[in-house]
Design a protein around this motif. Sequence first.
Motif, PDB file in Angstrom:
ATOM      1  N   LYS A 127      58.944 -13.073  93.115  1.00  0.00           N
ATOM      2  CA  LYS A 127      57.974 -12.553  92.128  1.00  0.00           C
ATOM      3  C   LYS A 127      58.706 -12.053  90.889  1.00  0.00           C
ATOM      4  N   PHE A 128      59.804 -11.300  91.098  1.00  0.00           N
ATOM      5  CA  PHE A 128      60.566 -10.785  89.961  1.00  0.00           C
ATOM      6  C   PHE A 128      61.146 -11.937  89.150  1.00  0.00           C
ATOM      7  N   GLY A 129      61.671 -12.946  89.833  1.00  0.00           N
ATOM      8  CA  GLY A 129      62.256 -14.100  89.160  1.00  0.00           C
ATOM      9  C   GLY A 129      61.235 -14.855  88.322  1.00  0.00           C
ATOM     10  N   LYS A 130      60.031 -15.011  88.844  1.00  0.00           N
ATOM     11  CA  LYS A 130      58.974 -15.693  88.079  1.00  0.00           C
ATOM     12  C   LYS A 130      58.512 -14.841  86.903  1.00  0.00           C
ATOM     13  N   ASP A 131      58.369 -13.530  87.140  1.00  0.00           N
ATOM     14  CA  ASP A 131      57.928 -12.633  86.062  1.00  0.00           C
ATOM     15  C   ASP A 131      58.916 -12.592  84.906  1.00  0.00           C
ATOM     16  N   HIS A 132      60.191 -12.859  85.206  1.00  0.00           N
ATOM     17  CA  HIS A 132      61.233 -12.761  84.175  1.00  0.00           C
ATOM     18  C   HIS A 132      61.852 -14.117  83.837  1.00  0.00           C
ATOM     19  N   ASP A 133      61.128 -15.204  84.216  1.00  0.00           N
ATOM     20  CA  ASP A 133      61.502 -16.551  83.789  1.00  0.00           C
ATOM     21  C   ASP A 133      62.941 -16.921  84.159  1.00  0.00           C
ATOM     22  N   PHE A 134      63.317 -16.621  85.415  1.00  0.00           N
ATOM     23  CA  PHE A 134      64.689 -16.916  85.853  1.00  0.00           C
ATOM     24  C   PHE A 134      65.024 -18.405  85.736  1.00  0.00           C
ATOM     25  N   LYS A 135      64.028 -19.283  85.864  1.00  0.00           N
ATOM     26  CA  LYS A 135      64.304 -20.725  85.807  1.00  0.00           C
ATOM     27  C   LYS A 135      64.884 -21.150  84.464  1.00  0.00           C
ATOM     28  N   ASN A 136      64.616 -20.363  83.424  1.00  0.00           N
ATOM     29  CA  ASN A 136      65.123 -20.698  82.088  1.00  0.00           C
ATOM     30  C   ASN A 136      66.271 -19.788  81.649  1.00  0.00           C
ATOM     31  N   ILE A 137      66.835 -19.046  82.594  1.00  0.00           N
ATOM     32  CA  ILE A 137      68.025 -18.248  82.279  1.00  0.00           C
ATOM     33  C   ILE A 137      69.252 -19.124  82.505  1.00  0.00           C
ATOM     34  N   LYS A 138      69.924 -19.454  81.439  1.00  0.00           N
ATOM     35  CA  LYS A 138      71.100 -20.320  81.507  1.00  0.00           C
ATOM     36  C   LYS A 138      72.399 -19.568  81.216  1.00  0.00           C
ATOM     37  N   SER A 139      72.273 -18.332  80.762  1.00  0.00           N
ATOM     38  CA  SER A 139      73.466 -17.572  80.368  1.00  0.00           C
ATOM     39  C   SER A 139      73.186 -16.084  80.494  1.00  0.00           C
ATOM     40  N   TYR A 140      74.262 -15.302  80.395  1.00  0.00           N
ATOM     41  CA  TYR A 140      74.083 -13.843  80.422  1.00  0.00           C
ATOM     42  C   TYR A 140      73.257 -13.383  79.226  1.00  0.00           C
ATOM     43  N   ALA A 141      73.427 -14.027  78.082  1.00  0.00           N
ATOM     44  CA  ALA A 141      72.652 -13.660  76.885  1.00  0.00           C
ATOM     45  C   ALA A 141      71.156 -13.810  77.163  1.00  0.00           C
ATOM     46  N   ASP A 142      70.766 -14.895  77.853  1.00  0.00           N
ATOM     47  CA  ASP A 142      69.356 -15.092  78.229  1.00  0.00           C
ATOM     48  C   ASP A 142      68.888 -13.957  79.135  1.00  0.00           C
ATOM     49  N   PHE A 143      69.720 -13.622  80.116  1.00  0.00           N
ATOM     50  CA  PHE A 143      69.374 -12.571  81.081  1.00  0.00           C
ATOM     51  C   PHE A 143      69.137 -11.238  80.382  1.00  0.00           C
ATOM     52  N   SER A 144      70.039 -10.859  79.493  1.00  0.00           N
ATOM     53  CA  SER A 144      69.929  -9.545  78.841  1.00  0.00           C
ATOM     54  C   SER A 144      68.693  -9.465  77.934  1.00  0.00           C
ATOM     55  N   LYS A 145      68.203 -10.627  77.475  1.00  0.00           N
ATOM     56  CA  LYS A 145      66.982 -10.642  76.659  1.00  0.00           C
ATOM     57  C   LYS A 145      65.733 -10.548  77.532  1.00  0.00           C
ATOM     58  N   LYS A 146      65.777 -11.211  78.693  1.00  0.00           N
ATOM     59  CA  LYS A 146      64.575 -11.309  79.534  1.00  0.00           C
ATOM     60  C   LYS A 146      64.424 -10.159  80.535  1.00  0.00           C
ATOM     61  N   VAL A 147      65.553  -9.540  80.910  1.00  0.00           N
ATOM     62  CA  VAL A 147      65.522  -8.499  81.959  1.00  0.00           C
ATOM     63  C   VAL A 147      65.950  -7.151  81.375  1.00  0.00           C
ATOM     64  N   PRO A 148      65.016  -6.234  81.193  1.00  0.00           N
ATOM     65  CA  PRO A 148      65.365  -4.928  80.625  1.00  0.00           C
ATOM     66  C   PRO A 148      66.090  -4.044  81.645  1.00  0.00           C
ATOM     67  N   VAL A 149      66.779  -3.039  81.141  1.00  0.00           N
ATOM     68  CA  VAL A 149      67.410  -2.035  82.000  1.00  0.00           C
ATOM     69  C   VAL A 149      66.321  -1.196  82.655  1.00  0.00           C
ATOM     70  N   ARG A 150      66.459  -0.980  83.956  1.00  0.00           N
ATOM     71  CA  ARG A 150      65.467  -0.191  84.682  1.00  0.00           C
ATOM     72  C   ARG A 150      66.156   0.820  85.597  1.00  0.00           C
ATOM     73  N   ASP A 151      65.486   1.937  85.834  1.00  0.00           N
ATOM     74  CA  ASP A 151      65.891   2.829  86.917  1.00  0.00           C
ATOM     75  C   ASP A 151      64.879   2.661  88.049  1.00  0.00           C
ATOM     76  N   TYR A 152      64.966   3.491  89.085  1.00  0.00           N
ATOM     77  CA  TYR A 152      64.096   3.298  90.246  1.00  0.00           C
ATOM     78  C   TYR A 152      62.621   3.390  89.870  1.00  0.00           C
TER      79      TYR A 152
END
Length: 499
Positions: A45-70
């Motif tokens: 669910k998390f992967g779909k919500d954050h478009d993991f299929k289109n993450i090709k690099s760390y730069a993509d990840f840092s744009k799509k996945v925000p910093v979170r605490d608990y």
Amino acid sequence: MSLKSFGAKIFAKNIRKKIDKWASKPEATQKKVFQELIDKAKDTKFGKDHDFKNIKSYADFSKKVPVRDYEELRFYVDKMVAGEEDVLWPGKPLYYAKTSGTTSGAKYIPLTKDSMPSHINAARNAILCYIAETGNAKFVDGKMIFLQGSPEMEEKNGVKLGRLSGIVAHYVPSYLQKNRMPSWETNCIDDWETKVDAIVEETRNENMSVISGIPSWVQMYFEKLQQKTGKKVGELFPNFDLFIYGGVNYEPYRSKFENLIGRKVDSIELYPASEGFFAFQDKQTEKGMLLQLDSGMFYEFIKADEFFDENPKRLTVGEVEMGVNYVMLVSSNAGLWAYNIGDTVQFTSTNPYRVMVSGRIKHFISAFGEHVIAKEVEEAMQEATAATKARISEFTVAPQITPKNEELPYHEWFIEFEKEPEDLAKFSKTLDESLQKQNSYYFDLIEGKILQPLKISRVPENGFQQYMKSIGKLGGQNKLPRLANDRKIAEVLEKIIKA
């Protein structure tokens, strides 16, 4: 030499070679871990919500996945706890490590089939690195004690939950089971004082060679041993020569420990948490702990003084510098993503990458803009105790913003001395000067007469234990904050001092 210790030496050399291999290729190792994490979690669910299929690099990840605490990840955790599968990681977790959060109430940190081995192997590898370096393996024939939480667990929607140290207790290798103490029954005792008394009775006549736990609680065990037997710990356990610890900095306790033991013993520092086993001390001769880059965890770092900015820059291991205070983030095969664990670290080496824990991002004093951190007060305490031959049992620091009689504000140090300093004025002066040397903001505030030098309030014997007991956190994996930006702890300690 026993067969067991001989085998341990051979095993240690092989493991050390494997560690050196990935440690020598840090960026490639982390890139591989990153890709494996994204690939495996893309259909969650998390992967779909954050478009993991289109993450090709760390730069993509840092744009799509925000910093979170608990609290910010809780939407997903609650779904898992309710019994849903494929939420943060494929399937269901093996366990939840239950911890107490200050704002979130109980926190449920997932441990998965993929993440669990790193918790077990890192502790094992820390010991094996010590054997490979020193050649000392004779302790494997003695008894080993691990002061930890109860191994008893509850169940929530088909997933077991308990304290991390209790969960890990179920994974002690069979070849160590005969050596391991205390007994299962004693480990299950909930009341900490009763538990320590039982451990003393079980171990006082045993051949203890390794003792492990959070320093403040091991200290309590040592003190009770001495009270019961009238002997130093080193005399009681002549083959005790390795202390393994984590959770807090050992240095403020070192002189008291050596007095209780009666001699010096080697030590290994670990950096375990419910969120992952991040690092361990791999060399007796080097400062800091080896960051576990090949254990299913991808690390990011944000400079601590930029962390609360609107868009702070996120860095990978290849971009960090030594001596800078960073907030550490982790994405892991337990299903945590760009997760703020709350700790701040500093790199002591970048070849290989070694870290030391410098504090908590929420634990600091900046009532006047000084931003004093745990590492600074701990180093100041080391200097002061060394200069005056004092020994301390425990301490914490709080700001006094509104002192009486129109005095200037100051930092108040609550200290429980095991041995008073030869010269309290010199002790206090050394503390303050050390803090000024380390923290230019604090120096400017003292120089500018905004603050007056620190003041010491003596806490009576066992006063800090009284405090921890009063808040229901005596023993186990509970730790006293080294400093705070308010006076919540200070107000309770004031009552204990006056009682």
